[in-house]
Write a protein that holds these residues in place. Structure first.
Motif, PDB file in Angstrom:
ATOM      1  N   TYR A 127      -3.325   1.876  11.330  1.00 54.03           N
ATOM      2  CA  TYR A 127      -3.174   0.787  10.362  1.00 54.03           C
ATOM      3  C   TYR A 127      -2.504  -0.414  11.000  1.00 54.03           C
ATOM      4  O   TYR A 127      -1.493  -0.284  11.687  1.00 54.03           O
ATOM      5  CB  TYR A 127      -2.347   1.275   9.167  1.00 54.03           C
ATOM      6  N   TYR A 167      -5.848   4.384   2.793  1.00 54.53           N
ATOM      7  CA  TYR A 167      -4.599   4.224   3.540  1.00 54.53           C
ATOM      8  C   TYR A 167      -3.909   5.586   3.631  1.00 54.53           C
ATOM      9  O   TYR A 167      -3.711   6.270   2.622  1.00 54.53           O
ATOM     10  CB  TYR A 167      -3.721   3.212   2.815  1.00 54.53           C
ATOM     11  N   ILE A 224      -5.738   4.131   8.746  1.00 53.53           N
ATOM     12  CA  ILE A 224      -6.712   3.816   7.708  1.00 53.53           C
ATOM     13  C   ILE A 224      -7.993   4.577   8.030  1.00 53.53           C
ATOM     14  O   ILE A 224      -8.347   4.777   9.194  1.00 53.53           O
ATOM     15  CB  ILE A 224      -6.978   2.299   7.580  1.00 53.53           C
ATOM     16  N   PRO A 277       0.828  -1.224   0.000  1.00 52.68           N
ATOM     17  CA  PRO A 277       0.000   0.000   0.000  1.00 52.68           C
ATOM     18  C   PRO A 277       0.850   1.256   0.000  1.00 52.68           C
ATOM     19  O   PRO A 277       1.934   1.293   0.581  1.00 52.68           O
ATOM     20  CB  PRO A 277      -0.811  -0.123   1.292  1.00 52.68           C
ATOM     21  N   TYR A 327      -9.673  -4.350   3.515  1.00 57.80           N
ATOM     22  CA  TYR A 327      -9.090  -4.384   4.854  1.00 57.80           C
ATOM     23  C   TYR A 327     -10.092  -5.002   5.819  1.00 57.80           C
ATOM     24  O   TYR A 327     -11.302  -4.827   5.686  1.00 57.80           O
ATOM     25  CB  TYR A 327      -8.764  -2.946   5.266  1.00 57.80           C
ATOM     26  N   LYS A 383       0.905   5.325  10.425  1.00 59.28           N
ATOM     27  CA  LYS A 383       0.033   4.943   9.324  1.00 59.28           C
ATOM     28  C   LYS A 383      -1.366   4.716   9.864  1.00 59.28           C
ATOM     29  O   LYS A 383      -1.542   4.022  10.868  1.00 59.28           O
ATOM     30  CB  LYS A 383       0.554   3.669   8.647  1.00 59.28           C
ATOM     31  N   PHE A 430      -4.509  -6.190   6.611  1.00 55.42           N
ATOM     32  CA  PHE A 430      -4.470  -5.876   5.182  1.00 55.42           C
ATOM     33  C   PHE A 430      -4.878  -7.099   4.373  1.00 55.42           C
ATOM     34  O   PHE A 430      -4.420  -8.208   4.627  1.00 55.42           O
ATOM     35  CB  PHE A 430      -3.053  -5.436   4.799  1.00 55.42           C
TER      36      PHE A 430
END
Length: 202
Positions: free
Chosen positions: A187, A165, A175, A146, A154, A173, A192
């Motif tokens: 994230y 993302y 989402i 990503p 996801y 990171k 994922f």
């Protein structure tokens, strides 16, 4: 013409390879002419992923070349016949772990859309997602890494969904689910499933 930036490559594909105006491209991919004008000035491809895929289909160029400047400008014609499996929404995790689902069909994928050896298509089962409608078919690549701004398939506590993302400063990171009722969260790479390369158009 130098082709060192995203904008220069886009303009080359639009005006030299195809002889289209900004208005032609805007109309074909359903964005404003001002948006296309902005694309022409960009150093990097920080633009909407779905519109970018539509533009590559319309201009008949490789998405990889447009974004990075590497590889062939036109996709390999041998990829024209490439078919992708269509997986049921709830079976996507089975498929990426090597288990062939009981319900299985195929679609012919555009040669202008990037895909990996395990790419597949899946239909959106809900009307509750921003950017996607129920029964839209999306092309997913479980082997792609990503990158900022991409849509991902996801797994959340509520089940499988589509998220945006987001890379923040440092190594953070997040989402942001496209579900209208969900909130952004950190994230987790274990959740994922796949990068979404774009919509499939019959």
């Amino acid at each position: 013409m130098k082709l060192t930036t995203f904008g220069e490559r886009f303009e080359y594909a639009r005006s030299v390879l195809n002889d289209y105006t900004h208005a032609d491209v805007a109309r074909a991919i359903d964005v404003t002419r001002a948006t296309i004008g902005q694309w022409a000035k960009k150093e990097q491809a920080n633009v909407d992923a779905l519109s970018l895929n539509k533009a590559c289909d319309f201009l008949k160029i490789s998405l990889s070349w447009l974004i990075t400047g590497t590889g062939p400008i036109r996709p390999d014609s041998a990829s024209n016949s490439k078919s992708l499996p269509v997986i049921n929404w709830d079976d996507t995790e089975l498929y990426i772990h090597g288990i062939t689902p009981s319900s299985y069909a195929e679609v012919s994928a555009s040669p202008y859309m990037p895909r990996g050896p395990r790419s597949y298509a899946v239909r959106i089962p809900t009307d509750n997602l921003i950017e996607f409608a129920k029964d839209d078919t999306i092309i997913c690549d479980p082997d792609a890494a990503p990158s900022n701004g991409q849509y991902l398939l996801y797994k959340t506590s509520e089940g499988i969904t589509v998220v945006s993302y987001i890379e923040l400063t440092g190594s953070r990171k997040h989402i942001s689910p496209l579900d209208k009722n969900a909130t952004p969260e950190q994230y987790n790479p274990d959740n994922f499933i796949a990068v979404i390369n774009g919509k499939w158009y019959p």
